[in-house]
Write a protein that holds these residues in place. Structure first.
Motif, PDB file in Angstrom:
ATOM      1  N   UNK A  81       0.888  -1.308  -0.064  1.00  0.00           N
ATOM      2  CA  UNK A  81       0.149  -0.051   0.069  1.00  0.00           C
ATOM      3  C   UNK A  81       0.647   1.270  -0.026  1.00  0.00           C
ATOM      4  N   UNK A  82       1.876   1.368   0.951  1.00  0.00           N
ATOM      5  CA  UNK A  82       2.934   2.454   0.801  1.00  0.00           C
ATOM      6  C   UNK A  82       3.502   2.656  -0.464  1.00  0.00           C
ATOM      7  N   UNK A  83       4.011   1.408  -1.185  1.00  0.00           N
ATOM      8  CA  UNK A  83       4.541   1.606  -2.660  1.00  0.00           C
ATOM      9  C   UNK A  83       3.554   2.180  -3.588  1.00  0.00           C
ATOM     10  N   UNK A  84       2.192   1.433  -3.443  1.00  0.00           N
ATOM     11  CA  UNK A  84       1.121   2.177  -4.291  1.00  0.00           C
ATOM     12  C   UNK A  84       0.830   3.685  -4.164  1.00  0.00           C
ATOM     13  N   UNK A  85       0.673   4.330  -2.962  1.00  0.00           N
ATOM     14  CA  UNK A  85       0.752   5.584  -2.692  1.00  0.00           C
ATOM     15  C   UNK A  85       1.864   6.135  -3.409  1.00  0.00           C
ATOM     16  N   UNK A  86       3.166   5.874  -3.338  1.00  0.00           N
ATOM     17  CA  UNK A  86       4.383   6.656  -4.052  1.00  0.00           C
ATOM     18  C   UNK A  86       4.122   6.585  -5.587  1.00  0.00           C
ATOM     19  N   UNK A  87       3.588   5.502  -6.017  1.00  0.00           N
ATOM     20  CA  UNK A  87       3.443   5.365  -7.342  1.00  0.00           C
ATOM     21  C   UNK A  87       2.632   6.307  -7.860  1.00  0.00           C
ATOM     22  N   UNK A  88       1.465   6.463  -7.155  1.00  0.00           N
ATOM     23  CA  UNK A  88       0.270   7.626  -7.537  1.00  0.00           C
ATOM     24  C   UNK A  88       1.015   8.910  -7.512  1.00  0.00           C
ATOM     25  N   UNK A  89       1.824   9.294  -6.581  1.00  0.00           N
ATOM     26  CA  UNK A  89       2.259  10.617  -6.547  1.00  0.00           C
ATOM     27  C   UNK A  89       3.200  10.822  -7.843  1.00  0.00           C
ATOM     28  N   UNK A  90       3.988   9.732  -7.993  1.00  0.00           N
ATOM     29  CA  UNK A  90       4.809   9.924  -9.409  1.00  0.00           C
ATOM     30  C   UNK A  90       4.128   9.882 -10.658  1.00  0.00           C
ATOM     31  N   UNK A  91       2.949   9.164 -10.663  1.00  0.00           N
ATOM     32  CA  UNK A  91       2.422   9.445 -11.743  1.00  0.00           C
ATOM     33  C   UNK A  91       1.284  10.367 -12.025  1.00  0.00           C
ATOM     34  N   UNK A  92       1.141  11.184 -11.064  1.00  0.00           N
ATOM     35  CA  UNK A  92       0.496  12.481 -11.080  1.00  0.00           C
ATOM     36  C   UNK A  92       1.590  13.735 -11.235  1.00  0.00           C
ATOM     37  N   UNK A  93       2.520  13.507 -10.679  1.00  0.00           N
ATOM     38  CA  UNK A  93       3.843  14.490 -11.308  1.00  0.00           C
ATOM     39  C   UNK A  93       4.162  14.478 -12.683  1.00  0.00           C
ATOM     40  N   UNK A 144       2.356  13.094 -15.264  1.00  0.00           N
ATOM     41  CA  UNK A 144       1.395  13.417 -16.043  1.00  0.00           C
ATOM     42  C   UNK A 144       0.891  14.893 -16.169  1.00  0.00           C
ATOM     43  N   UNK A 145       1.062  15.596 -15.059  1.00  0.00           N
ATOM     44  CA  UNK A 145       0.740  16.896 -14.880  1.00  0.00           C
ATOM     45  C   UNK A 145       1.960  17.915 -15.293  1.00  0.00           C
ATOM     46  N   UNK A 146       2.942  17.541 -14.682  1.00  0.00           N
ATOM     47  CA  UNK A 146       4.052  18.381 -14.947  1.00  0.00           C
ATOM     48  C   UNK A 146       5.250  17.897 -15.423  1.00  0.00           C
ATOM     49  N   UNK A 147       5.217  16.591 -16.050  1.00  0.00           N
ATOM     50  CA  UNK A 147       6.251  16.044 -16.913  1.00  0.00           C
ATOM     51  C   UNK A 147       7.475  15.922 -16.140  1.00  0.00           C
ATOM     52  N   UNK A 148       7.569  15.846 -14.672  1.00  0.00           N
ATOM     53  CA  UNK A 148       8.625  15.282 -13.851  1.00  0.00           C
ATOM     54  C   UNK A 148       8.158  13.970 -13.035  1.00  0.00           C
ATOM     55  N   UNK A 149       9.264  13.179 -12.970  1.00  0.00           N
ATOM     56  CA  UNK A 149       9.327  12.082 -12.233  1.00  0.00           C
ATOM     57  C   UNK A 149       9.904  12.475 -10.766  1.00  0.00           C
ATOM     58  N   UNK A 150       9.172  12.894  -9.842  1.00  0.00           N
ATOM     59  CA  UNK A 150       9.383  13.113  -8.486  1.00  0.00           C
ATOM     60  C   UNK A 150       8.587  13.064  -7.512  1.00  0.00           C
ATOM     61  N   UNK A 151       9.110  12.726  -6.194  1.00  0.00           N
ATOM     62  CA  UNK A 151       8.172  12.232  -5.436  1.00  0.00           C
ATOM     63  C   UNK A 151       7.970  13.383  -4.461  1.00  0.00           C
ATOM     64  N   UNK A 152       8.961  14.271  -3.967  1.00  0.00           N
ATOM     65  CA  UNK A 152       9.006  15.037  -2.760  1.00  0.00           C
ATOM     66  C   UNK A 152       7.939  16.277  -3.476  1.00  0.00           C
ATOM     67  N   UNK A 153       7.317  16.816  -2.413  1.00  0.00           N
ATOM     68  CA  UNK A 153       6.289  18.058  -2.592  1.00  0.00           C
ATOM     69  C   UNK A 153       7.179  19.273  -2.601  1.00  0.00           C
TER      70      UNK A 153
END
Length: 594
Positions: free
Chosen positions: A222-234, A236-245
């Motif tokens: 579940x933790x890994x899935x949450x991290x993947x969701x953030x990476x995917x949002x970043x 597709x929305x801003x064109x970067x692969x980054x987790x940190x807010x």
């Protein structure tokens, strides 16, 4: 009496907490929506405005994801408002209700006591500073909510028959603090370490170690899935692969944490510039100096007084009357710290509450490095509320047993009360910035002139050396054609400080009182400002001086310089009107009235 009465059910703590949380927030929201506080997101220099700008930038795909920005984007899309202030505040109030229920769950799981969980939940539901932060566009209430959810996620591992979906969702919740702010990574990391230690201990005691492995797999999936969701949002929305807010400026944090001090008589924070004697002492024994700094910061974390930053609880509770009747830090934190000290003395409880200690460490560490300001300390609310409920429950248990004396518990509280009394501020810590921001918000809200004027006057009285208070009061007075009073305010400041911006304003007030020659003398002695707006205002005021002195050519020359620096339509319009006055005066100098 029947045993299945509602008051004896395990749902009672949740029900009473939910009821109190809803009622308190409805009452505060009623006051808030008719107050100037609805306009705080428009005030420059406050983080309320910064967070809104970040939310707008994320909605346009310009910056990375954070949970706050994501909520902002969703609310903006649902409501159709570019800045959904009411939606944000209502959402934060609902999350505050959820936080209160999460604290009930945490207390219930760790103590098994309805009394303890009810008290902890009600303290959270009625905690005034929490509701204050929920009423503004800061991330603190959201960060506290995600922290409580992360603790709850870890406690779900205690259940012997946890379903796979529950384990997956709890692992997902564990990562939420890291999606709100950078320091939340510590919360997720520390609680992940606790989860690993717990599962290892469970595996050692269990006859079937595979059960622990299965729990760990679905939990961290579940933790890994949450991290993947953030990476995917970043991506597709801003064109970067980054987790940190967001990544803080480490050099600034370290320097500010060691050199910044609270200045109750002036602005919120001042960089500490030590004199030579203090510097020599620091060089002679740096270890003791740093130890003293960190001990002081730790004490600031657990003392029941708020160190204001952006928002001041003591100021706002006077403007929203219902906040006065809610629970404040003077009650909650002494009880919480006393409960914490009692738990240390009871080793069995200390071990059982280990997840709370891990959470405390993850929140306290960044504050020790930087500063334990009230807005950062609000994340410790689950810690204080949990131990406050625990302390009251233990005290009640001692009082019920006549053969046991509650003296150790009472002495613990008495010691803390003596310490907090010794550290109490001599007066209510109201600041110049509190009245300044309130006055600005009143102007945006179209409040009464006397109320706005009183706010700015109070701001300047609290800090006569404040450039911001001087500028806002003078601007307001000049906008009401009260140039003589504005000139007095500005002249008093300029006698003590050499501030070019204020001197330009002084020249403007002098022109308003009919002294353009004196204004020109001041302006010509000033160096050319470096900032665009200041430079534009400088040339504009020179143009006005020349216009009033009947030197049309020079006036048009200075207005031309100002026009080249103008960027907004309002700036260009003001310069165009000034030029028109010059042309009218040139065309008919005898009949033109100023």
């Amino acid at each position: 009496m029947k045993k299945n009465l509602f008051f004896h059910s395990r749902f009672f703590p949740y029900a009473i907490t939910f009821f109190l949380a809803i009622i308190a927030r409805l009452l505060v929201f009623g006051y808030w929506q008719n107050s100037p506080f609805t306009e705080y997101h428009l005030i420059n220099g406050l983080d309320m405005k910064t967070h809104i700008e970040f939310g707008q930038a994320f909605a346009r795909g310009l910056i990375k994801f954070s949970l706050y920005r994501g909520i902002f984007g969703v609310l903006s899309a649902l409501t159709g408002n570019e800045i959904p202030i009411y939606g944000i505040v209502l959402c934060q109030h609902l999350l505050g209700v959820g936080l209160s229920l999460a604290v009930v769950f945490i207390s219930s799981r760790l103590t098994g006591s309805k009394i303890s969980s009810t008290i902890s939940g009600c303290l959270t539901a009625l905690y005034g500073p929490l509701i204050m932060y929920e009423s503004f566009t800061l991330v603190e209430s959201l960060y506290t909510f995600t922290g409580a959810m992360a603790i709850s996620a870890g406690l779900l591992l205690h259940k012997r028959l946890s379903k796979k979906i529950i384990l997956f969702l709890s692992g997902f919740l564990l990562l939420l603090p890291a999606t709100v702010r950078f320091s939340g990574i510590l919360v997720s990391a520390f609680l992940s370490i606790w989860a690993v230690l717990y599962l290892f201990d469970f595996s050692q005691k269990s006859k079937n170690p595979n059960t622990a492995l299965k729990k760990a797999f679905f939990f961290f999936l579940g933790t890994f899935a949450a991290a993947l969701c953030v990476l995917a949002i970043n991506f597709f929305r801003s064109g970067v692969i980054n987790f940190f807010p967001g990544t803080p400026r480490v050099s600034y944090v370290l320097r500010a944490g060691s050199e910044m001090k609270i200045n109750p008589a002036g602005d919120e924070l001042d960089l500490f510039a030590p004199d030579s004697s203090v510097f020599v002492e620091y060089k002679a024994d740096p270890f003791m100096k740093k130890t003293q700094v960190y001990v002081s910061k730790f004490f600031d974390m657990i003392k029941p007084y708020e160190i204001a930053n952006n928002l001041n609880y003591y100021f706002i509770r006077n403007q929203i009357p219902f906040l006065k009747w809610l629970i404040g830090p003077m009650l909650l934190i002494p009880l919480g710290v006393s409960g914490f000290l009692v738990s240390i003395a009871r080793f069995r409880d200390m071990k059982r509450f280990s997840i709370i200690f891990f959470y405390f460490a993850s929140i306290a560490l960044p504050m020790l490095v930087f500063l334990p300001l009230a807005r950062y300390r609000i994340a410790l609310l689950p810690f204080f509320a949990f131990f406050a409920g625990y302390y009251v429950k233990i005290l009640i248990s001692y009082l019920r047993k006549s053969q046991e004396r509650p003296m150790p518990l009472l002495l613990c509280l008495l010691t803390y009360v003596i310490v907090l009394t010794w550290s109490a501020p001599s007066s209510l810590p109201l600041r110049s910035e509190d009245f300044l921001a309130y006055g600005e918000a009143l102007e945006h809200k179209k409040g009464g002139e006397n109320e706005i004027l009183n706010a700015y006057v109070a701001s300047l009285c609290l800090n006569p050396d404040s450039a911001s208070a001087t500028m806002h009061l003078s601007n307001f007075l000049m906008a009401k054609n009260n140039f003589s009073d504005a000139r007095k305010v500005l002249d008093a400041y300029c006698q003590k400080h050499n501030d070019p911006k204020i001197k330009i304003m002084l020249a403007s007030s002098m022109m308003g009182t009919g002294d353009p020659a004196g204004a020109l003398e001041i302006l010509r002695k000033l160096p050319l400002p470096q900032e665009r707006k200041a430079q534009l205002n400088y040339f504009y005021q020179l143009g006005e001086c020349m216009r009033l002195l009947d030197d049309a050519d020079k006036a048009l020359e200075y207005f031309s310089h100002a026009d080249k620096l103008a960027e907004t339509a309002a700036e260009k319009e003001a310069i165009a009107k000034a030029r028109d006055k010059v042309y009218l005066r040139r065309a008919s100098p005898a009949t033109r009235k100023e």
